[in-house]
Design a protein around this motif. Structure first.
Motif, PDB file in Angstrom:
ATOM      1  N   ASP A  73       0.814  -1.220   0.000  1.00 54.00           N
ATOM      2  CA  ASP A  73       0.000   0.000   0.000  1.00 54.00           C
ATOM      3  C   ASP A  73       0.851   1.276   0.000  1.00 54.00           C
ATOM      4  N   GLY A  74       2.189   1.133  -0.014  1.00 50.18           N
ATOM      5  CA  GLY A  74       3.086   2.284  -0.082  1.00 50.18           C
ATOM      6  C   GLY A  74       3.239   3.046   1.218  1.00 50.18           C
ATOM      7  N   SER A  75       2.694   2.498   2.312  1.00 51.14           N
ATOM      8  CA  SER A  75       2.699   3.227   3.583  1.00 51.14           C
ATOM      9  C   SER A  75       4.042   3.195   4.311  1.00 51.14           C
ATOM     10  N   SER A  76       4.893   2.245   3.978  1.00 54.28           N
ATOM     11  CA  SER A  76       6.182   2.139   4.652  1.00 54.28           C
ATOM     12  C   SER A  76       7.185   1.421   3.758  1.00 54.28           C
ATOM     13  N   MET A 134      11.440   3.550   6.683  1.00 54.64           N
ATOM     14  CA  MET A 134      10.602   4.693   6.274  1.00 54.64           C
ATOM     15  C   MET A 134       9.170   4.380   6.685  1.00 54.64           C
ATOM     16  N   LYS A 135       8.571   5.250   7.491  1.00 57.27           N
ATOM     17  CA  LYS A 135       7.266   4.973   8.073  1.00 57.27           C
ATOM     18  C   LYS A 135       6.112   5.686   7.390  1.00 57.27           C
ATOM     19  N   SER A 136       6.383   6.399   6.298  1.00 54.82           N
ATOM     20  CA  SER A 136       5.309   7.106   5.591  1.00 54.82           C
ATOM     21  C   SER A 136       5.696   7.284   4.124  1.00 54.82           C
ATOM     22  N   PRO A 137       4.718   7.540   3.268  1.00 56.54           N
ATOM     23  CA  PRO A 137       5.038   7.816   1.862  1.00 56.54           C
ATOM     24  C   PRO A 137       5.957   9.030   1.705  1.00 56.54           C
ATOM     25  N   ALA A 138       5.815  10.032   2.573  1.00 55.11           N
ATOM     26  CA  ALA A 138       6.683  11.216   2.501  1.00 55.11           C
ATOM     27  C   ALA A 138       8.136  10.845   2.812  1.00 55.11           C
TER      28      ALA A 138
END
Length: 162
Positions: A73-76, A134-138
């Protein structure tokens, strides 16, 4: 008598357009699939160069193997770095300090992780494996911008999942 257009000018304009199109496409290709026929003429200054450090102020000269995984889902995502015989273990750099983490530094700032493990053989350090989460798409996007700069500066290529 009507004069026909000059075919030489038409051919030259067509060639110019193809060359411009080719040049416009090169940076995208060269960033992730370096080509030995294309030389990198971009001058990199110390301020804009992307670097990796284990000891603050000591740039790691060994270019790592990097494995990326990302949630569907690209979240992490996770980046795993492998360094064989990194220069932070050299006797000549010992006075610079101890390994306190992995620092990814570029013109946008710094990202870091303390998930850094050394592997030893016969009591001597041989390699480092570091994991950056990495814990977020940003955070993923920021990491990928760093990696694009780092890969350009160090001649890395990108191989997608098979």
């Amino acid at each position: 008598k009507t004069q026909s257009p000059n075919p030489i000018i038409s051919i030259n304009q067509n060639i110019k357009m193809k060359v411009i199109s080719l040049i416009a496409a090169l940076p995208v290709v060269a960033a992730f699939a370096p080509n030995s026929a294309i030389s990198n003429t971009r001058a990199v200054t110390q301020l804009e160069a992307a670097s990796i450090q284990f000891v603050k102020g000591l740039e790691e000269k060994v270019v790592p193997d990097i494995k990326l995984t990302r949630a569907k889902d690209g979240s992490s995502g996770i980046a795993t770095f492998g360094f064989n015989s990194p220069n932070c273990f050299d006797a000549s750099t010992a006075e610079m300090g101890e390994v306190t983490g992995m620092f990814l530094i570029d013109d946008e700032g710094e990202m870091s992780t303390t998930d850094v493990n050394a592997k030893f053989s016969n009591g001597k350090p041989q390699s480092i494996e570091a994991t950056y989460v990495m814990k977020s798409p940003a955070e993923w996007d920021r990491f990928m911008r760093f990696m694009e700069k780092y890969s350009e500066d160090n001649g890395l290529g990108f191989n997608g999942a098979k």
